[in-house]
Write an enzyme that holds these catalytic residues in place. Sequence first.
Site, PDB file in Angstrom:
ATOM      1  N   SER A 257       0.845  -1.191   0.000  1.00 22.82           N
ATOM      2  CA  SER A 257       0.000   0.000   0.000  1.00 22.82           C
ATOM      3  C   SER A 257       0.879   1.240   0.000  1.00 22.82           C
ATOM      4  O   SER A 257       2.105   1.151   0.076  1.00 22.82           O
ATOM      5  CB  SER A 257      -0.907  -0.004   1.229  1.00 22.82           C
ATOM      6  N   LYS A 258       0.194   2.376  -0.062  1.00 22.55           N
ATOM      7  CA  LYS A 258       0.888   3.665  -0.162  1.00 22.55           C
ATOM      8  C   LYS A 258       2.015   3.819   0.862  1.00 22.55           C
ATOM      9  O   LYS A 258       3.036   4.428   0.590  1.00 22.55           O
ATOM     10  CB  LYS A 258      -0.117   4.809   0.053  1.00 22.55           C
ATOM     11  N   ARG A 259       1.790   3.261   2.057  1.00 22.00           N
ATOM     12  CA  ARG A 259       2.837   3.507   3.071  1.00 22.00           C
ATOM     13  C   ARG A 259       4.131   2.765   2.755  1.00 22.00           C
ATOM     14  O   ARG A 259       5.152   2.992   3.371  1.00 22.00           O
ATOM     15  CB  ARG A 259       2.325   3.222   4.481  1.00 22.00           C
ATOM     16  N   HIS A 260       4.086   1.860   1.779  1.00 18.00           N
ATOM     17  CA  HIS A 260       5.326   1.217   1.342  1.00 18.00           C
ATOM     18  C   HIS A 260       6.028   2.038   0.259  1.00 18.00           C
ATOM     19  O   HIS A 260       7.077   1.648  -0.233  1.00 18.00           O
ATOM     20  CB  HIS A 260       5.042  -0.182   0.775  1.00 18.00           C
ATOM     21  N   GLY A 261       5.419   3.142  -0.135  1.00 17.55           N
ATOM     22  CA  GLY A 261       6.003   3.960  -1.208  1.00 17.55           C
ATOM     23  C   GLY A 261       5.089   3.952  -2.420  1.00 17.55           C
ATOM     24  O   GLY A 261       3.887   3.703  -2.292  1.00 17.55           O
TER      25      GLY A 261
END
Length: 499
Positions: free
Chosen positions: A252-256
């Site tokens: 998800s977004k928090r992984h980049g």
Amino acid sequence: MGYPRVRFAPSPTGKLHLGSARTALFNWLFARHNKGKMILRLEDTDALRSSKDFERDITDSLTWMGLNWDEGPDIGGPYAPYRQSARLELYRKAAEGLLSDKKAYRCFCTPEELSERKQKTIAQGGTWRYDRKCLHLEEEGEKRLLEEGKPYAIRFLVPPGEITVKDLLRGDIKVDSKEIDDFIIVRSDGRASFHLAVVVDDISMKISHVIRGDDHLTNSFRHVLLFDALGSPVPQFLHHSLMVGVDGAKLSKRHGATSVSDYREAGYLPSALVNYLALLSWSPGDEREIFTLEELTEEFDVRGISASKAVFDIDKLNWLNRRHIQRLSTKEVVQALLPFLKKEGKTELLSLPEEKLEIAVESVRKNMQTLRDALEPLDIYAKPAGYLSPQAKSELEKTENVSEIMEICVSTLSSESSSDSETAQRIISTLRNKAKERGWSAKKVLWPLRLGMTGETIGPDLVYLIMFWGPKGAAERIKKNLGPFVNLDDKEGPRGNSE
Ligand code: GLU
């Protein structure tokens, strides 16, 4: 069995996610390897969250990756339309058929009533599944509610027994139908549910293989029931593992960056991204790691897909991208760079003659991990003559015999006219010899040469710099760049500089 027909069925509610792109790739490789058809179907029934921009991002990203389709919303096909918002009538008819076959029933329970009963069941320590209150409505009662115009959903009547999903990767997966409640196939606002729409479409589009992420596994039990109820053979399923971050959570977004267009924008090559996504949980059965799309098509066999989690590893993607850039010719790297040069407004570089831009790119390409990595180093070729960075200036100020060194450089350069690499190399070795004659190290001459030509302390190999400006052009630059504190204007080369 005929040739396979597979589909990629994205919902245009976001940009094309890497995970979905991997699903598309597996479908595409399967279709192409087996001479089947790839169908693009847009699942756009969620009007609020779907958008044309997302649709464009999805189709552009697929095209960029080289994943084309044989039937789809833009090109049509024998089973058109290929967007769900244009197929609502088909879903309505299917739901009516199920109702009249008593395989589905109307449910008048309001969300409030459902939530009240659910809470009660949970409070008593039970597990909530729809309690079939409306299945047992008397005919009269139902008629009255219909006449009153009370809104209703349509629920599928889950039959007793065991449900089996036959999965190419995981074998037979079974569940007791008691575990599945009577799910909604048409919502109270008349919209078909995801389950009904997917199955009606897969039947009418004659889909032979459903390849999708294992987050759909529980849906597939419902879909098997619907295929049966609609009197259609069940397609072959393959649920591949989901893509996760290094922490094991769904990517998800928090992984980049998570969308294909983000990676495109960041300077990854489509061939590298495709190679990476394919290898993430598929292997050709040997140690090879670098593949083009054509090679993957040739080799792809679903038996090589692994069911273990696919952990996204940016270092591996970077490594592959570097390798794929290395495989390109310099002309191809230039082509791949053009959109970035345009986007970044690098007009000086864009107005260079083709062969100059190629020399410039050739000089920086070995250090590129992404296409963007070329942008800053290329700037050295866009600096106007007369430029001198503060670092270069202070380096020159520190240099003993700077005027003499620069005279040697200018005269050596001015004595040559050809811009090929042999000439440039000859100039460098002449300068090395001249340094040696004076008892200097080669660096004592070559370092100020670099500073003088570029006005910078770092940059590409000298040979490329000389080729780019040409020996005479390089000499002129030195004069202009160093003009303020090395007086070279009247000096001529040993053979004379007639210009
Ligand atoms: N539209 C669904 C999704 O984006 C795909 C459904 C399917 O592949 O059956 O997850």
